[in-house]
Design a protein around this motif. Sequence first.
Motif, PDB file in Angstrom:
ATOM      1  N   GLY A 155       0.599  -1.210   0.127  1.00  0.00           N
ATOM      2  CA  GLY A 155      -0.063  -0.010   0.032  1.00  0.00           C
ATOM      3  C   GLY A 155       0.633   1.120  -0.117  1.00  0.00           C
ATOM      4  O   GLY A 155       2.022   1.122   0.149  1.00  0.00           O
ATOM      5  N   GLY A 156       0.169   2.338  -0.178  1.00  0.00           N
ATOM      6  CA  GLY A 156       0.995   3.663  -0.045  1.00  0.00           C
ATOM      7  C   GLY A 156       0.564   4.211   0.982  1.00  0.00           C
ATOM      8  O   GLY A 156       0.470   4.076   2.205  1.00  0.00           O
ATOM      9  N   ALA A 157      -0.250   5.786   0.748  1.00  0.00           N
ATOM     10  CA  ALA A 157      -0.774   6.502   1.778  1.00  0.00           C
ATOM     11  C   ALA A 157      -1.770   6.019   2.666  1.00  0.00           C
ATOM     12  O   ALA A 157      -1.897   6.190   3.855  1.00  0.00           O
ATOM     13  N   ASP A 158      -2.651   4.869   1.877  1.00  0.00           N
ATOM     14  CA  ASP A 158      -3.579   4.223   2.487  1.00  0.00           C
ATOM     15  C   ASP A 158      -2.994   3.334   3.687  1.00  0.00           C
ATOM     16  O   ASP A 158      -3.613   3.214   4.742  1.00  0.00           O
ATOM     17  N   LEU A 159      -1.858   2.651   3.271  1.00  0.00           N
ATOM     18  CA  LEU A 159      -1.361   1.750   4.420  1.00  0.00           C
ATOM     19  C   LEU A 159      -0.635   2.413   5.713  1.00  0.00           C
ATOM     20  O   LEU A 159      -0.543   2.243   6.556  1.00  0.00           O
ATOM     21  N   VAL A 160       0.043   3.755   5.145  1.00  0.00           N
ATOM     22  CA  VAL A 160       0.716   4.674   6.175  1.00  0.00           C
ATOM     23  C   VAL A 160      -0.600   5.048   7.261  1.00  0.00           C
ATOM     24  O   VAL A 160      -0.336   4.816   8.414  1.00  0.00           O
ATOM     25  N   GLU A 161      -1.783   5.410   6.615  1.00  0.00           N
ATOM     26  CA  GLU A 161      -2.755   5.728   7.521  1.00  0.00           C
ATOM     27  C   GLU A 161      -3.401   4.833   8.546  1.00  0.00           C
ATOM     28  O   GLU A 161      -3.642   5.003   9.517  1.00  0.00           O
ATOM     29  N   LYS A 162      -3.153   3.400   7.699  1.00  0.00           N
ATOM     30  CA  LYS A 162      -3.894   2.229   8.679  1.00  0.00           C
ATOM     31  C   LYS A 162      -2.981   2.075   9.711  1.00  0.00           C
ATOM     32  O   LYS A 162      -3.333   1.547  11.007  1.00  0.00           O
ATOM     33  N   VAL A 163      -1.633   2.056   9.424  1.00  0.00           N
ATOM     34  CA  VAL A 163      -0.569   1.667  10.681  1.00  0.00           C
ATOM     35  C   VAL A 163      -0.726   2.826  11.551  1.00  0.00           C
ATOM     36  O   VAL A 163      -0.686   2.699  12.952  1.00  0.00           O
ATOM     37  N   GLN A 164      -0.998   4.268  11.188  1.00  0.00           N
ATOM     38  CA  GLN A 164      -0.884   5.204  12.225  1.00  0.00           C
ATOM     39  C   GLN A 164      -2.034   5.221  12.996  1.00  0.00           C
ATOM     40  O   GLN A 164      -1.986   5.647  14.104  1.00  0.00           O
ATOM     41  N   LYS A 165      -3.415   5.071  12.236  1.00  0.00           N
ATOM     42  CA  LYS A 165      -4.469   5.248  13.117  1.00  0.00           C
ATOM     43  C   LYS A 165      -5.190   3.896  13.626  1.00  0.00           C
ATOM     44  O   LYS A 165      -5.540   4.019  14.845  1.00  0.00           O
ATOM     45  N   GLU A 166      -4.588   2.785  13.113  1.00  0.00           N
ATOM     46  CA  GLU A 166      -5.335   1.342  13.769  1.00  0.00           C
ATOM     47  C   GLU A 166      -4.138   0.730  14.368  1.00  0.00           C
ATOM     48  O   GLU A 166      -4.370  -0.497  14.694  1.00  0.00           O
ATOM     49  N   ASN A 167      -2.911   1.351  14.291  1.00  0.00           N
ATOM     50  CA  ASN A 167      -1.637   0.258  15.003  1.00  0.00           C
ATOM     51  C   ASN A 167      -1.793  -0.886  14.167  1.00  0.00           C
ATOM     52  O   ASN A 167      -1.440  -2.060  14.823  1.00  0.00           O
ATOM     53  N   PHE A 168      -1.886  -1.040  12.921  1.00  0.00           N
ATOM     54  CA  PHE A 168      -1.907  -2.164  12.208  1.00  0.00           C
ATOM     55  C   PHE A 168      -0.316  -2.530  11.986  1.00  0.00           C
ATOM     56  O   PHE A 168       0.419  -1.927  11.438  1.00  0.00           O
ATOM     57  N   LEU A 169       0.130  -3.781  12.590  1.00  0.00           N
ATOM     58  CA  LEU A 169       1.461  -4.257  12.503  1.00  0.00           C
ATOM     59  C   LEU A 169       1.335  -5.621  12.046  1.00  0.00           C
ATOM     60  O   LEU A 169       2.389  -6.389  12.821  1.00  0.00           O
ATOM     61  N   GLU A 170       0.848  -6.101  11.368  1.00  0.00           N
ATOM     62  CA  GLU A 170       0.782  -7.715  11.050  1.00  0.00           C
ATOM     63  C   GLU A 170       1.779  -7.884   9.997  1.00  0.00           C
ATOM     64  O   GLU A 170       1.415  -8.485   8.868  1.00  0.00           O
ATOM     65  N   PHE A 171       3.212  -7.706  10.221  1.00  0.00           N
ATOM     66  CA  PHE A 171       4.197  -7.781   9.476  1.00  0.00           C
ATOM     67  C   PHE A 171       5.439  -8.062  10.077  1.00  0.00           C
ATOM     68  O   PHE A 171       5.521  -7.517  11.176  1.00  0.00           O
ATOM     69  N   ASP A 172       6.595  -8.737   9.635  1.00  0.00           N
ATOM     70  CA  ASP A 172       7.627  -8.810  10.274  1.00  0.00           C
ATOM     71  C   ASP A 172       8.784  -7.993   9.681  1.00  0.00           C
ATOM     72  O   ASP A 172       9.897  -7.889  10.343  1.00  0.00           O
ATOM     73  N   VAL A 173       8.642  -7.560   8.343  1.00  0.00           N
ATOM     74  CA  VAL A 173       9.700  -7.041   7.807  1.00  0.00           C
ATOM     75  C   VAL A 173       9.088  -5.765   6.915  1.00  0.00           C
ATOM     76  O   VAL A 173       7.877  -5.899   5.975  1.00  0.00           O
ATOM     77  N   VAL A 174       9.472  -4.764   6.933  1.00  0.00           N
ATOM     78  CA  VAL A 174       8.953  -3.583   6.345  1.00  0.00           C
ATOM     79  C   VAL A 174       9.901  -2.844   5.166  1.00  0.00           C
ATOM     80  O   VAL A 174      11.084  -2.728   5.535  1.00  0.00           O
ATOM     81  N   LEU A 175       9.468  -2.961   3.959  1.00  0.00           N
ATOM     82  CA  LEU A 175      10.303  -2.542   2.548  1.00  0.00           C
ATOM     83  C   LEU A 175       9.351  -1.111   2.213  1.00  0.00           C
ATOM     84  O   LEU A 175       8.348  -1.029   2.480  1.00  0.00           O
ATOM     85  N   ALA A 176      10.181  -0.254   1.739  1.00  0.00           N
ATOM     86  CA  ALA A 176       9.500   1.028   1.126  1.00  0.00           C
ATOM     87  C   ALA A 176      10.271   1.545  -0.105  1.00  0.00           C
ATOM     88  O   ALA A 176      11.684   1.526  -0.121  1.00  0.00           O
TER      89      ALA A 176
END
Length: 289
Positions: A155-176
């Motif tokens: 995801g892009g801006a939508d994924l940033v917002e999801k992590v920021q507002k919903e504390n979504f952290l269902e992953f082990d590695v983050v690439l950008a």
Amino acid sequence: MANENEPVAAGAEANSAATAAPSADAPTPAPSEGAEKKVAEAELPQAKKNKKPGVAPRRGKKLRNHLNNVKKKLEDAGSISVKQAVAELKKLKRAKFDETVELHINLGIDPTQSDQMVRGAIPLPHGIGKSVRVAVFCSGDDVAKAKAAGADVVGGADLVEKVQKENFLEFDVVLAAQAMMGQVSRLGKVLGPRGLMPTPKAGTVVPATGDLAQVVREFKAGKVEYRTDKTGQIHAGVGKLSFDEQKLVENITTFVEQIRSVKPSGVKGNFINGVVLSATMSPGIRLSI
């Protein structure tokens, strides 16, 4: 006078007995919470009663003797080759689950000096033996490429917002993708403490000229991130105890050579002071590297 008082005394005793004895129809008072807890503790075995938070249960005599014998054997052996160490590690297996094989490397660096910090990532020849959930922050055509390469979350801006507002952290590695870092940087307080913040040093920020799909495939296959801790040591998983001995030897050798190749220019003297190999539930074995 004595005879006149006898009926009165008898009546008083009867009234006292009636007051003391509860009625058959009266409800039995429920035991208090404290009483219930005492009864439950009384029914527990002695080993359970003595268990305290953060304190491991007492080991049995047979296990203590076994571990002492193993410890003495490893101390007498001293530093041994990677191949010998892997063979010994497999003999020590006693857990019912598939233990992770770990490397612990003591570096001769000054952890207080920023130019001596060691950090990076390396794809191991045979992976690490576990499924890795990869999240990718990207946009445009990169979204389809990341999904095709096997990324779990894209995801892009939508994924940033999801992590920021919903504390979504269902992953082990983050690439950008490099172009997304301006937005991803807002997640520093969320991803940073968990060691998930993308950084060029770890290879988790992909430049515009880089191959995002290839980077995703490498991390999905078992690319290992590493960094020194506050004491100047590196800890990393390099496979599973169920791996063939040769696969473990190749993974370990590849990882150690990678660390040797990134020696900071400011480090004088020995760079690698010692390497210890262990499994999740085993004692450490010193390697002659």
